[in-house]
Design a protein around this motif. Structure first.
Motif, PDB file in Angstrom:
ATOM      1  N   ASN A 190       0.712  10.593  -5.404  1.00 66.36           N
ATOM      2  CA  ASN A 190       0.029  10.780  -6.690  1.00 66.36           C
ATOM      3  C   ASN A 190      -0.927   9.633  -6.983  1.00 66.36           C
ATOM      4  O   ASN A 190      -0.683   8.774  -7.835  1.00 66.36           O
ATOM      5  CB  ASN A 190       1.053  10.924  -7.820  1.00 66.36           C
ATOM      6  CG  ASN A 190       0.441  11.628  -9.020  1.00 66.36           C
ATOM      7  OD1 ASN A 190      -0.780  11.579  -9.241  1.00 66.36           O
ATOM      8  ND2 ASN A 190       1.269  12.311  -9.774  1.00 66.36           N
ATOM      9  N   LEU A 191      -2.042   9.634  -6.243  1.00 71.84           N
ATOM     10  CA  LEU A 191      -2.998   8.529  -6.312  1.00 71.84           C
ATOM     11  C   LEU A 191      -3.540   8.328  -7.717  1.00 71.84           C
ATOM     12  O   LEU A 191      -3.663   7.201  -8.190  1.00 71.84           O
ATOM     13  CB  LEU A 191      -4.142   8.798  -5.320  1.00 71.84           C
ATOM     14  CG  LEU A 191      -5.136   7.652  -5.110  1.00 71.84           C
ATOM     15  CD1 LEU A 191      -4.434   6.425  -4.592  1.00 71.84           C
ATOM     16  CD2 LEU A 191      -6.236   8.089  -4.147  1.00 71.84           C
ATOM     17  N   ASN A 192      -3.859   9.426  -8.415  1.00 69.22           N
ATOM     18  CA  ASN A 192      -4.442   9.303  -9.767  1.00 69.22           C
ATOM     19  C   ASN A 192      -3.452   8.664 -10.732  1.00 69.22           C
ATOM     20  O   ASN A 192      -3.815   7.823 -11.557  1.00 69.22           O
ATOM     21  CB  ASN A 192      -4.866  10.677 -10.268  1.00 69.22           C
ATOM     22  CG  ASN A 192      -6.055  11.226  -9.494  1.00 69.22           C
ATOM     23  OD1 ASN A 192      -6.868  10.459  -8.979  1.00 69.22           O
ATOM     24  ND2 ASN A 192      -6.149  12.538  -9.387  1.00 69.22           N
ATOM     25  N   LYS A 200     -11.887  -1.141  -4.184  1.00 71.02           N
ATOM     26  CA  LYS A 200     -12.932  -0.901  -5.172  1.00 71.02           C
ATOM     27  C   LYS A 200     -12.384  -0.159  -6.393  1.00 71.02           C
ATOM     28  O   LYS A 200     -12.757  -0.435  -7.523  1.00 71.02           O
ATOM     29  CB  LYS A 200     -14.061  -0.094  -4.522  1.00 71.02           C
ATOM     30  CG  LYS A 200     -15.228   0.194  -5.450  1.00 71.02           C
ATOM     31  CD  LYS A 200     -16.339   0.949  -4.746  1.00 71.02           C
ATOM     32  CE  LYS A 200     -15.916   2.348  -4.401  1.00 71.02           C
ATOM     33  NZ  LYS A 200     -17.005   3.151  -3.831  1.00 71.02           N
ATOM     34  N   ARG A 201     -11.443   0.774  -6.159  1.00 71.30           N
ATOM     35  CA  ARG A 201     -10.952   1.626  -7.240  1.00 71.30           C
ATOM     36  C   ARG A 201      -9.791   0.999  -8.007  1.00 71.30           C
ATOM     37  O   ARG A 201      -9.597   1.286  -9.180  1.00 71.30           O
ATOM     38  CB  ARG A 201     -10.515   2.979  -6.686  1.00 71.30           C
ATOM     39  CG  ARG A 201     -11.635   3.781  -6.042  1.00 71.30           C
ATOM     40  CD  ARG A 201     -11.122   5.084  -5.466  1.00 71.30           C
ATOM     41  NE  ARG A 201     -10.561   5.932  -6.509  1.00 71.30           N
ATOM     42  CZ  ARG A 201      -9.917   7.062  -6.271  1.00 71.30           C
ATOM     43  NH1 ARG A 201      -9.737   7.451  -5.023  1.00 71.30           N
ATOM     44  NH2 ARG A 201      -9.431   7.783  -7.256  1.00 71.30           N
ATOM     45  N   GLU A 216       0.806  -1.219   0.000  1.00 70.83           N
ATOM     46  CA  GLU A 216       0.000   0.000   0.000  1.00 70.83           C
ATOM     47  C   GLU A 216       0.846   1.280   0.000  1.00 70.83           C
ATOM     48  O   GLU A 216       0.319   2.370  -0.199  1.00 70.83           O
ATOM     49  CB  GLU A 216      -0.918   0.033   1.223  1.00 70.83           C
ATOM     50  CG  GLU A 216      -0.153   0.040   2.546  1.00 70.83           C
ATOM     51  CD  GLU A 216      -1.089  -0.096   3.723  1.00 70.83           C
ATOM     52  OE1 GLU A 216      -1.454   0.924   4.287  1.00 70.83           O
ATOM     53  OE2 GLU A 216      -1.454  -1.226   4.029  1.00 70.83           O
ATOM     54  N   SER A 217       2.171   1.167   0.193  1.00 76.80           N
ATOM     55  CA  SER A 217       3.009   2.362   0.194  1.00 76.80           C
ATOM     56  C   SER A 217       3.017   3.053  -1.162  1.00 76.80           C
ATOM     57  O   SER A 217       3.311   4.243  -1.251  1.00 76.80           O
ATOM     58  CB  SER A 217       4.440   2.004   0.598  1.00 76.80           C
ATOM     59  OG  SER A 217       4.975   1.031  -0.287  1.00 76.80           O
ATOM     60  N   ILE A 218       2.680   2.323  -2.246  1.00 72.78           N
ATOM     61  CA  ILE A 218       2.641   2.982  -3.553  1.00 72.78           C
ATOM     62  C   ILE A 218       1.461   3.930  -3.650  1.00 72.78           C
ATOM     63  O   ILE A 218       1.411   4.776  -4.544  1.00 72.78           O
ATOM     64  CB  ILE A 218       2.589   1.964  -4.706  1.00 72.78           C
ATOM     65  CG1 ILE A 218       1.218   1.258  -4.743  1.00 72.78           C
ATOM     66  CG2 ILE A 218       3.700   0.966  -4.621  1.00 72.78           C
ATOM     67  CD1 ILE A 218       0.964   0.550  -6.038  1.00 72.78           C
ATOM     68  N   PHE A 219       0.462   3.806  -2.746  1.00 74.95           N
ATOM     69  CA  PHE A 219      -0.712   4.676  -2.806  1.00 74.95           C
ATOM     70  C   PHE A 219      -0.436   6.050  -2.205  1.00 74.95           C
ATOM     71  O   PHE A 219      -1.256   6.955  -2.316  1.00 74.95           O
ATOM     72  CB  PHE A 219      -1.898   4.053  -2.052  1.00 74.95           C
ATOM     73  CG  PHE A 219      -2.250   2.658  -2.506  1.00 74.95           C
ATOM     74  CD1 PHE A 219      -2.019   2.262  -3.814  1.00 74.95           C
ATOM     75  CD2 PHE A 219      -2.804   1.748  -1.628  1.00 74.95           C
ATOM     76  CE1 PHE A 219      -2.339   0.988  -4.236  1.00 74.95           C
ATOM     77  CE2 PHE A 219      -3.123   0.464  -2.042  1.00 74.95           C
ATOM     78  CZ  PHE A 219      -2.890   0.082  -3.350  1.00 74.95           C
TER      79      PHE A 219
END
Length: 825
Positions: free
Chosen positions: A698-700, A732-733, A692-695
């Motif tokens: 820059n989420l988009n 979900k996304r 989850e660290s990649i989230f």
């Protein structure tokens, strides 16, 4: 119309138009600003009311928490201390703590003991009837919390905590629910604290008043849950709502305050317009008077003199020249015309005067050149001094720079060596200072640096030297040290004064520092050794969390050399083939086959042996080597997977870990595509494991990259699920195919009921979303049976196999396949 009448009319019209425009703008904009200011202050008062209510809830929570973590209560809930009720649940305890409700529930949600108290009449009473509607199973599953309940037409503040022993080492054996009514007397206390006029309304009171109903609906609909509206020109109403523990609105508090800001604004606007009108009249009268005496009167005089000269033909006569303006130029031109007619003697005198003026101008030019030459000489002296200062002082803080500090340190070292003195070097680095520059800009960062430099200077002794090395790094030379406590005192003062709030414009933030300390001669004898060792000590202070000081030890130096050696080994292994991949199988619980492996990196060094990833992966992240290492691992794993297929083995999924730095700092989509093209591996047999660290950045852009990878046919697995802060919204996304349950939830199965419940929920949730579930760290038959019963898709762990080299993994496949063939036979 005469000239003076035209001027008077023009000034009057201009001023009238100006006054009308100013009056309109003042009425619209200034009054609106006062209304906005009035609403802002009302919002601040409502926020103070919310804060006071939260303090009351926190006070009740503290009481409930203290009672819930009491060994006597813990024993009573286990039927070991029946005297607990008699000795502790007394009327005095309820009255002193202003408690109207105190209940203890066991783990079956059954009431163990409970009382309802009328604190006004000092007697026990029956439980409120509406209490039952809140006593649902969900309330006992809540974590420790506070909130409100609507009981009849009264609002009760409640606190809910789980019952454990005083050390909180044993599991919870029940729940405590305590409450106190929010009465008018408590509202009066809030009034006394906030100096505001308040009223409390329950939902039943609100339903009986249409005005309150309208305000209540608008308050709930507001983004900040605050609503204000004027009652009349004298008073303003403000509202803040109350919600029960089920997030249902049950009441609100009304604020009544005078509209002083609005009324003062009206008065100020009227006074401003009246003052402007009076000033305008005075200004008009003054302008007319000045025009009359400065311009019109002179024009009339010039007109009369010209008429006289024309009628009498007296060309030797001159008009009167006054002032220094256009009228003066006109008068001079008239006089020049008269002068042309005069005799040649007058012309000669004029030429003599002109020659005299030329000589005077030449003299002035010579004087100007002399002055300019002296100014150039002065500028050269100033420029030389400025260059010397630039070479030895920091431009931003005016502190000595590295060059001057090194000069002074060398002198101090020579003197200390000669007189056998001890000196100290303090290396200072501001913690997370980059965030200030990123958030507020470098100009604000420069202001903060100057403020910190000023603070550091204020706590140092006159004989000590503070310098700025650059960026957010400072260094201090402490001379003539009596003992180590002197340096400790200085370091603590530096940390304390640095941590105080820094205010820039409307922002207030806090800066901490990490300090490394070393001493001459114990920790080093040269300038380079002392600065390097102080830097290493500072780095240790920063690694421990910052806002601290750390003394240099030779163990630090040894560890630094170990890191340097490990980094050199890692770089050499990357180029010379010292990195190897091990593979840990994944077992499909539905058909009993191994349908996937996870590729794990190992460092195989002749000097260091087989190095664990826990040692070299953090260093690779820090140095940026994780990017080429990760690309090598991806290419190697895909090549091996393809070679297994070519050797006749059934295709299986190859899982490869991708770090956050590798994901964000290179075109990961292009890298994956290139590797798949070169190795000829079908994308469906490649699975990328991410955390989850990649989230976090820059989420988009992260979503876009994952979707591009998904389009290629590559599977995406979310590793270490449950250990961080992964949002359900992410599942979900994001195009997630597989969730890997962290081994921390698996190791206590099936005995730990909480872990069992969490894993069951994750499996059910994943299957609902169409996501496969893999459990890591499976080591026992009991764990396997539990996961199989709860329909977990795959498992991974030492129960099946640990990470194995490529050749041994193939043997593992053969054993599994042969065993399955015998079972089928």
């Amino acid at each position: 119309m005469k000239l003076r009448n035209k001027v008077l009319l023009s000034i009057t019209l201009i001023w009238a138009v100006f006054f009308i425009v100013v009056y309109s703008c003042s009425s619209v904009f200034l009054l609106q600003n006062f209304l906005n200011l009035e609403n802002d202050r009302a919002d601040q008062d409502l926020a103070r009311i919310d804060l006071a209510l939260n303090q009351m809830k926190n006070s009740l929570y503290t009481f409930t928490f203290d009672w819930s973590h009491w060994n006597d209560l813990y024993e009573y809930m286990q039927d070991k201390n029946p005297a607990f009720v008699k000795n502790n649940l007394t009327m005095t305890a309820y009255l002193n703590s202003n408690i109207n409700l105190l209940t203890y529930w066991n783990t079956q949600d059954k009431l163990k003991v409970g009382v309802a108290v009328d604190t006004i009449n000092k007697k026990l009473t029956t439980f409120p009837l509406d209490l039952k509607k809140y006593l649902k199973p969900s309330i006992f599953l809540l974590k420790d919390t506070t909130g409100y309940m609507l009981l009849g037409n009264q609002i009760m503040i409640v606190a809910i905590t789980h019952i454990t022993d005083s050390m909180q080492e044993n599991k919870s054996i029940g729940t405590t629910i305590a409450g106190t009514y929010l009465t008018n007397s408590q509202i009066k206390k809030i009034e006394d604290i906030t100096k505001l006029q308040l009223s409390l309304f329950t939902i039943n009171d609100i339903k009986q008043d249409s005005g309150l109903q309208s305000a209540f609906q608008k308050t709930i609909a507001a983004d900040d849950k605050h609503y204000t509206e004027p009652l009349n020109n004298a008073y303003l109403l403000g509202f803040t709502p109350l919600f029960d523990i089920e997030r249902k609105p049950i009441g609100m508090i009304q604020l009544v305050k005078t509209r002083e800001t609005y009324l003062n604004g009206l008065t100020a606007i009227h006074f401003f317009l009246l003052s402007l009108l009076v000033l305008g009249i005075i200004f008009s009268v003054l302008m007319i008077f000045l025009l009359r005496n400065v311009i019109i009167k002179r024009l009339e005089q010039l007109n009369n003199e010209v008429k006289t000269i024309g009628i009498q033909k007296r060309f030797s006569q001159r008009v009167l020249v006054t002032g220094k303006d256009e009228l003066t130029s006109v008068a001079q031109e008239i006089n020049t015309m008269m002068t042309i007619i005069q005799e040649s003697q007058e012309n000669l005198e004029l030429r003599v005067k002109e020659r005299t003026k030329e000589l005077e101008q030449t003299n002035r030019q010579l004087e100007t050149e002399i002055i300019e030459r002296k100014a150039v000489q002065n500028e050269l002296v100033i420029h030389k001094e400025h260059l010397l200062r630039l070479a030895h002082y920091d431009i931003l803080t005016s502190l000595p720079n590295r060059i001057l500090f090194n000069e002074q340190l060398n002198k101090a070292l020579q003197e200390a060596a000669h007189h056998h003195k001890t000196i100290a070097i303090l290396f200072i680095d501001l913690d997370r200072f980059k965030k200030i520059n990123d958030a507020l800009g470098h100009d604000s960062g420069d202001v903060a640096l100057k403020e910190i430099a000023k603070r550091f200077t204020s706590v140092l002794r006159p004989r000590d030297l503070l310098a700025r090395l650059g960026g957010d790094e400072f260094i201090i030379l402490i001379n003539d040290i009596d003992n180590k406590d002197t340096v400790i005192s200085i370091a603590e003062n530096l940390l304390n004064i640095c941590s105080q709030a820094v205010k820039i414009d409307s922002y207030e933030f806090f800066i901490t520092a990490s300090i490394g300390i070393c001493f001459y001669p114990n920790d080093g004898r040269s300038l380079e050794d002392l600065q390097r060792n102080a830097d290493m000590a500072m780095y240790k202070a920063k690694k421990s969390g910052g806002a601290a000081y750390q003394f240099f030890t030779f163990q630090l130096n040894s560890k630094a050399h170990e890191q340097i050696k490990l980094e050199a080994t890692l770089r050499k292994a990357l180029s010379d083939g010292g990195l190897v991949l091990f593979y840990q199988p994944k077992l499909n619980l539905k058909d009993g086959t191994i349908n996937g492996v996870e590729a794990l990196i190992r460092l195989d060094s002749n000097e260091l042996g087989l190095v664990s990833p826990e040692k070299f992966i953090p260093l690779a992240e820090e140095t940026g080597l994780i990017i080429p290492i990760g690309e090598w691992a991806l290419y190697t794993a895909c090549s091996v997977a393809k070679s297994w297929q070519e050797q006749g083995y059934k295709p299986i999924t190859m899982a490869v870990n991708i770090s956050a730095k590798q994901f964000h700092n290179q075109d990961i989509v292009a890298v994956i595509k290139k590797v798949l093209d070169e190795t000829k591996l079908t994308p469906e047999y490649l699975e990328l494991e991410i955390t989850e660290s990649i989230f976090m950045d820059n989420l988009n852009l992260t979503i876009h990259k994952l979707q591009e990878i998904k389009k290629m046919g590559v599977k995406i697995s979310l590793d270490d699920f449950g250990t961080g802060y992964t949002s359900m919204n992410y599942l979900k996304r994001f195009p997630i195919d597989v969730i890997k349950i962290d081994q921390s939830f698996v190791k206590d199965l099936p005995d730990n009921k909480n872990d069992a419940a969490i894993i069951s929920a994750i499996i059910a949730m994943g299957h609902k979303l169409g996501i496969k579930i893999v459990a890591e760290g499976v080591e026992t038959t009991e764990q396997l049976e539990f996961l199989s019963e709860h329909e977990c898709d795959m498992i991974q762990g030492y129960y099946i196999s640990g990470p194995l080299p490529e050749k041994k993994v193939i043997l593992q496949f053969d054993k599994i396949n042969n065993t399955r063939g015998k079972m089928d036979g």
